[in-house]
Design an enzyme around this catalytic site. Structure first.
Site, PDB file in Angstrom:
ATOM      1  N   GLY A   1       0.821  -1.211   0.000  1.00 41.54           N
ATOM      2  CA  GLY A   1       0.000   0.000   0.000  1.00 41.54           C
ATOM      3  C   GLY A   1       0.853   1.259   0.000  1.00 41.54           C
ATOM      4  O   GLY A   1       0.580   2.224  -0.706  1.00 41.54           O
TER       5      GLY A   1
ATOM      6  N   ARG B   1       7.241   1.930   1.238  1.00 39.16           N
ATOM      7  CA  ARG B   1       7.552   0.511   1.410  1.00 39.16           C
ATOM      8  C   ARG B   1       8.041  -0.071   0.081  1.00 39.16           C
ATOM      9  O   ARG B   1       8.924  -0.916   0.050  1.00 39.16           O
ATOM     10  CB  ARG B   1       6.303  -0.222   1.888  1.00 39.16           C
ATOM     11  CG  ARG B   1       6.608  -1.611   2.233  1.00 39.16           C
ATOM     12  CD  ARG B   1       5.994  -2.142   3.456  1.00 39.16           C
ATOM     13  NE  ARG B   1       6.559  -1.780   4.724  1.00 39.16           N
ATOM     14  CZ  ARG B   1       6.120  -2.272   5.874  1.00 39.16           C
ATOM     15  NH1 ARG B   1       5.134  -3.110   5.877  1.00 39.16           N
ATOM     16  NH2 ARG B   1       6.673  -1.922   7.010  1.00 39.16           N
TER      17      ARG B   1
ATOM     18  N   GLU C   1      -8.111  -4.037   0.180  1.00 42.72           N
ATOM     19  CA  GLU C   1      -7.765  -3.974  -1.249  1.00 42.72           C
ATOM     20  C   GLU C   1      -8.009  -5.252  -2.061  1.00 42.72           C
ATOM     21  O   GLU C   1      -8.225  -5.190  -3.277  1.00 42.72           O
ATOM     22  CB  GLU C   1      -6.265  -3.611  -1.420  1.00 42.72           C
ATOM     23  CG  GLU C   1      -5.887  -2.199  -1.015  1.00 42.72           C
ATOM     24  CD  GLU C   1      -5.648  -2.046   0.476  1.00 42.72           C
ATOM     25  OE1 GLU C   1      -5.515  -3.096   1.169  1.00 42.72           O
ATOM     26  OE2 GLU C   1      -5.602  -0.918   0.975  1.00 42.72           O
TER      27      GLU C   1
ATOM     28  N   SER D   1      -1.222  -8.395  11.149  1.00 46.75           N
ATOM     29  CA  SER D   1      -0.559  -7.398  12.002  1.00 46.75           C
ATOM     30  C   SER D   1      -1.268  -7.212  13.331  1.00 46.75           C
ATOM     31  O   SER D   1      -0.699  -6.698  14.287  1.00 46.75           O
ATOM     32  CB  SER D   1      -0.511  -6.054  11.265  1.00 46.75           C
ATOM     33  OG  SER D   1      -1.835  -5.652  10.943  1.00 46.75           O
ATOM     34  N   ASP D   2      -2.547  -7.594  13.375  1.00 47.21           N
ATOM     35  CA  ASP D   2      -3.333  -7.411  14.606  1.00 47.21           C
ATOM     36  C   ASP D   2      -4.510  -8.380  14.548  1.00 47.21           C
ATOM     37  O   ASP D   2      -4.769  -8.967  13.495  1.00 47.21           O
ATOM     38  CB  ASP D   2      -3.842  -5.959  14.717  1.00 47.21           C
ATOM     39  CG  ASP D   2      -4.630  -5.517  13.481  1.00 47.21           C
ATOM     40  OD1 ASP D   2      -3.994  -5.048  12.521  1.00 47.21           O
ATOM     41  OD2 ASP D   2      -5.863  -5.679  13.467  1.00 47.21           O
TER      42      ASP D   2
END
Ligand code: HPA
Length: 242
Positions: A26, A30, A189, A211-212
């Site tokens: 995204g 990165r 996405e 990530s969570d």
């Protein structure tokens, strides 16, 4: 007057090109990080609106990496232009997702076999309710094989692609409903990428890092995010060049 570009939002710089396979995180920074740390001889091909895109070599084969921005409108615009105007055959999304299923743990890699969405994007296909956004089987199989070889804890399943990160109405129990029908994680996405690839007759896969966790509240520390990012990247890059 500048040169006329066939596409609205990507302008491939003179003397550069896009590889047949593009990895899309995204965040454009990165993409820059991936280019500088994983690719040999990275060359910047796009910087329109800061959406950095690079082409370089991984294991001696050409790969591109370019930011997608967040959400379906941003990703699908870039994905369609890459597929339609720049000869791209496959896009691999690399990104994070929040776990929903109890079986999914932080740090796991999740290969999205399919995606359900609350986005109106699928209306553009005009087969309401009938198109199942689906990954390319060959890429999914390759990514699975790479993950197994690397010994990374990996799940394969269906994700929920939401247009909302923050739900304005707290009473909307959307994630609970997604969990009830077996969706494994939420992100923003994948359904758009898969529908775009299907409509353009190209290939796509989302390689996600958890990530969570939406229900347990568990989340990774910055160091753990870095480690799991590395695993996701290796799987995506190895899949890209196979
Ligand atoms: N919602 C949407 N996208 C996400 C999440 C989430 O909880 N976590 C990581 N990407």
């Amino acid at each position: 007057m500048g040169k006329i570009s066939p596409s609205a939002c990507i302008d491939v710089k003179d003397g550069t090109h896009v590889a047949k396979v593009v990895l899309m995180p995204g965040d454009p920074l990165r993409a820059k990080y991936v280019a500088e740390h994983y690719l040999e001889n990275p060359v910047l091909f796009n910087d329109v609106r800061g959406m950095l895109g690079y082409t370089g070599l991984f294991e001696g084969k050409e790969v591109s990496v370019m930011g997608s921005g967040m959400g379906i409108p941003s990703l699908t615009l870039y994905a369609h232009e890459l597929f339609s105007f720049y000869g791209v055959e496959a896009i691999i999304r690399i990104g994070s997702a929040g776990g929903i299923a109890d079986s999914v743990k932080c740090r796991d890699v999740l290969l999205a076999m399919s995606a359900t969405t609350n986005s109106a994007y699928s209306d553009a296909i005009d087969l309401p309710g009938y198109v199942a956004p689906t990954a390319d089987w060959g890429m999914l199989k390759t990514a699975w094989d790479m993950a197994e070889e690397m010994g990374v804890r990996t799940s394969v399943g269906s994700v929920y692609t939401s247009d909302f990160f923050y739900y304005p109405n707290a009473a909307m129990k959307v994630n609970e409903k997604a969990k009830a029908v077996g969706l494994m994680a939420v992100e923003m996405e994948t359904a758009g990428l898969y529908l775009t690839a299907m409509a353009d007759h190209k290939k796509a896969l989302s390689v996600l890092s958890i990530s969570d966790h939406v229900f347990s509240g568990e989340h990774l520390s910055p160091e753990e995010i870095r480690d799991s990012f590395h695993e996701m990247m290796e799987i995506a890059l190895k899949t890209a060049v196979r």
